[in-house]
Design an enzyme around this catalytic site. Sequence first.
Site, PDB file in Angstrom:
ATOM      1  N   ARG A  72      50.496  31.233  46.466  1.00  0.00           N
ATOM      2  CA  ARG A  72      49.692  31.179  45.234  1.00  0.00           C
ATOM      3  C   ARG A  72      49.601  29.746  44.708  1.00  0.00           C
ATOM      4  O   ARG A  72      48.559  29.318  44.230  1.00  0.00           O
ATOM      5  CB  ARG A  72      50.259  32.110  44.152  1.00  0.00           C
ATOM      6  N   VAL A 105      49.684  32.058  34.823  1.00  0.00           N
ATOM      7  CA  VAL A 105      50.738  31.070  35.065  1.00  0.00           C
ATOM      8  C   VAL A 105      50.165  29.870  35.827  1.00  0.00           C
ATOM      9  O   VAL A 105      50.910  29.001  36.264  1.00  0.00           O
ATOM     10  CB  VAL A 105      51.921  31.702  35.839  1.00  0.00           C
ATOM     11  N   HIS A 121      53.594  34.356  30.100  1.00  0.00           N
ATOM     12  CA  HIS A 121      54.304  34.668  31.343  1.00  0.00           C
ATOM     13  C   HIS A 121      54.824  33.424  32.068  1.00  0.00           C
ATOM     14  O   HIS A 121      55.159  33.509  33.239  1.00  0.00           O
ATOM     15  CB  HIS A 121      53.396  35.492  32.274  1.00  0.00           C
ATOM     16  N   CYS A 155      72.856  22.016  42.150  1.00  0.00           N
ATOM     17  CA  CYS A 155      74.154  22.710  42.120  1.00  0.00           C
ATOM     18  C   CYS A 155      74.323  23.637  43.322  1.00  0.00           C
ATOM     19  O   CYS A 155      75.378  24.241  43.500  1.00  0.00           O
ATOM     20  CB  CYS A 155      74.300  23.504  40.819  1.00  0.00           C
ATOM     21  N   GLY A 192      39.151  38.884  30.760  1.00  0.00           N
ATOM     22  CA  GLY A 192      39.619  38.929  32.152  1.00  0.00           C
ATOM     23  C   GLY A 192      41.002  39.495  32.346  1.00  0.00           C
ATOM     24  O   GLY A 192      41.737  39.034  33.213  1.00  0.00           O
ATOM     25  N   SER A 194      43.257  43.251  32.832  1.00  0.00           N
ATOM     26  CA  SER A 194      43.151  44.694  33.058  1.00  0.00           C
ATOM     27  C   SER A 194      43.836  45.476  31.938  1.00  0.00           C
ATOM     28  O   SER A 194      43.770  46.701  31.924  1.00  0.00           O
ATOM     29  CB  SER A 194      43.768  45.064  34.409  1.00  0.00           C
ATOM     30  N   ASN A 218      34.748  41.224  30.283  1.00  0.00           N
ATOM     31  CA  ASN A 218      35.265  41.702  31.567  1.00  0.00           C
ATOM     32  C   ASN A 218      34.124  42.443  32.257  1.00  0.00           C
ATOM     33  O   ASN A 218      33.473  43.294  31.634  1.00  0.00           O
ATOM     34  CB  ASN A 218      36.450  42.676  31.324  1.00  0.00           C
ATOM     35  N   GLU A 220      34.386  44.694  34.272  1.00  0.00           N
ATOM     36  CA  GLU A 220      34.787  46.104  34.308  1.00  0.00           C
ATOM     37  C   GLU A 220      35.615  46.409  33.078  1.00  0.00           C
ATOM     38  O   GLU A 220      36.778  45.996  33.010  1.00  0.00           O
ATOM     39  CB  GLU A 220      35.628  46.382  35.560  1.00  0.00           C
ATOM     40  N   ALA A 236      33.831  35.929  32.944  1.00  0.00           N
ATOM     41  CA  ALA A 236      34.343  35.130  31.828  1.00  0.00           C
ATOM     42  C   ALA A 236      33.571  33.825  31.669  1.00  0.00           C
ATOM     43  O   ALA A 236      33.204  33.441  30.549  1.00  0.00           O
ATOM     44  CB  ALA A 236      35.822  34.840  32.060  1.00  0.00           C
TER      45      ALA A 236
HETATM   46  N1  APR Z   1      35.575  37.423  34.585  1.00  0.00           N
HETATM   47  C1  APR Z   1      36.291  38.211  33.747  1.00  0.00           C
HETATM   48  N2  APR Z   1      37.094  39.185  34.170  1.00  0.00           N
HETATM   49  C2  APR Z   1      37.187  39.386  35.491  1.00  0.00           C
HETATM   50  C3  APR Z   1      36.483  38.609  36.420  1.00  0.00           C
HETATM   51  C4  APR Z   1      35.642  37.586  35.923  1.00  0.00           C
HETATM   52  N3  APR Z   1      34.919  36.810  36.721  1.00  0.00           N
HETATM   53  N4  APR Z   1      36.809  39.051  37.658  1.00  0.00           N
HETATM   54  C5  APR Z   1      37.691  40.068  37.506  1.00  0.00           C
HETATM   55  N5  APR Z   1      37.917  40.261  36.180  1.00  0.00           N
HETATM   56  C6  APR Z   1      38.805  41.231  35.546  1.00  0.00           C
HETATM   57  C7  APR Z   1      39.062  42.496  36.325  1.00  0.00           C
HETATM   58  O1  APR Z   1      38.032  43.458  36.075  1.00  0.00           O
HETATM   59  C8  APR Z   1      40.430  42.938  35.762  1.00  0.00           C
HETATM   60  O2  APR Z   1      40.248  43.778  34.629  1.00  0.00           O
HETATM   61  O3  APR Z   1      40.064  40.616  35.408  1.00  0.00           O
HETATM   62  C9  APR Z   1      41.060  41.625  35.310  1.00  0.00           C
HETATM   63  C10 APR Z   1      42.248  41.174  36.133  1.00  0.00           C
HETATM   64  O4  APR Z   1      43.281  42.091  36.011  1.00  0.00           O
HETATM   65  P1  APR Z   1      44.703  41.872  36.700  1.00  0.00           P
HETATM   66  O5  APR Z   1      44.533  41.437  38.116  1.00  0.00           O
HETATM   67  O6  APR Z   1      45.501  43.096  36.435  1.00  0.00           O
HETATM   68  O7  APR Z   1      45.319  40.611  35.916  1.00  0.00           O
HETATM   69  P2  APR Z   1      46.013  40.536  34.493  1.00  0.00           P
HETATM   70  O8  APR Z   1      45.461  41.523  33.542  1.00  0.00           O
HETATM   71  O9  APR Z   1      46.011  39.097  34.109  1.00  0.00           O
HETATM   72  O10 APR Z   1      47.503  40.953  34.863  1.00  0.00           O
HETATM   73  C11 APR Z   1      48.481  40.900  33.866  1.00  0.00           C
HETATM   74  O11 APR Z   1      50.240  41.327  35.443  1.00  0.00           O
HETATM   75  O12 APR Z   1      50.865  40.908  37.639  1.00  0.00           O
HETATM   76  C12 APR Z   1      51.114  40.634  36.302  1.00  0.00           C
HETATM   77  O13 APR Z   1      52.173  38.793  35.317  1.00  0.00           O
HETATM   78  C13 APR Z   1      51.004  39.156  36.000  1.00  0.00           C
HETATM   79  O14 APR Z   1      49.987  38.042  34.139  1.00  0.00           O
HETATM   80  C14 APR Z   1      49.809  39.079  35.086  1.00  0.00           C
HETATM   81  C15 APR Z   1      49.808  40.446  34.433  1.00  0.00           C
END
Ligand code: APR
Length: 253
Positions: A72, A105, A121, A155, A192, A194, A218, A220, A236
């Site tokens: 990553r 992060v 985070h 250490c 952005g 979930s 978002n 979705e 976004a």
């Molecule tokens: N613009 C906006 N949103 C988008 C785009 C885009 N171009 N592409 C995808 N998405 C949305 C997806 O529809 C989804 O709802 O971004 C979201 C990403 O969701 P996750 O992958 O679950 O990421 P996040 O919500 O940041 O996860 C939260 O979970 O794994 C842990 O610590 C990690 O900080 C992270 C936390």
Amino acid sequence: MKGDEALRRVATALADARAIVVLTGAGMSAASGVPTFRGAGGLWRTFRAEDLATPAAFARDPALVWEWYDWRRQQIAACAPNAGHEVLARWSAARDAMRVITQNVDGLHERAGTRHVRRLHGSIWRLRCVRGCPAGGSREELEVPLAPLPPRCECGAVLRPDVVWFGESLDPAVLDAAVHDAQRADVFLTVGTSSQVYPAAGLVPLAHAAGALVVEINPEPAASADAVDVRLTMGADQALVALDDLLRQNHAR
Ligand code: APR
């Protein structure tokens, strides 16, 4: 509400707002090329984030967890802030009461120059000693790839990424500050994410209950309908650039 109408409503609210608070998740960085966790491309080999980003996974196999983080880190190092990050950076420069709370992060908000970023985070660019010794306390390490894996503290103990894993608590000072931000927001944008991971996801209903206009950006829809006033079902970068354009047009009038 149609797309243009929704954008205009949000732009008007942003123009009138004193405190704008933005919560961002992995989708914020999608247009930069950073894969989201739960979308396509989120798996690494056969592992989900929930399998690797845990203290138990790290205790079992630190080298494996570090391989994932190193992958990553390399991906993110090759990415740059996108137009959405740039818009938030400009707004933060122009408005003292603006806050960005991020679950990411990757450090892309900071690279775009955004002020007042609350990192819920942690940061993938920081490393800290699992023993918490002063030598490896918490330091920035930008080198990619890292070798050998896992990296070690002076250490002798293993260094871990200074990020919050599943089952771990967020820094209480950062969380308190984010809660305070959410409660005093006039406009709260959730961008952005979930909305599956708490306590970050809880900031959305909190802001709504405290009277903010809550806007979800978002492609979705993810946050609970009860807590969202306006949905912008767009990427976004696209949505933030469109809002910024409308704000400038309003200002020029
Ligand atoms: N613009 C906006 N949103 C988008 C785009 C885009 N171009 N592409 C995808 N998405 C949305 C997806 O529809 C989804 O709802 O971004 C979201 C990403 O969701 P996750 O992958 O679950 O990421 P996040 O919500 O940041 O996860 C939260 O979970 O794994 C842990 O610590 C990690 O900080 C992270 C936390």
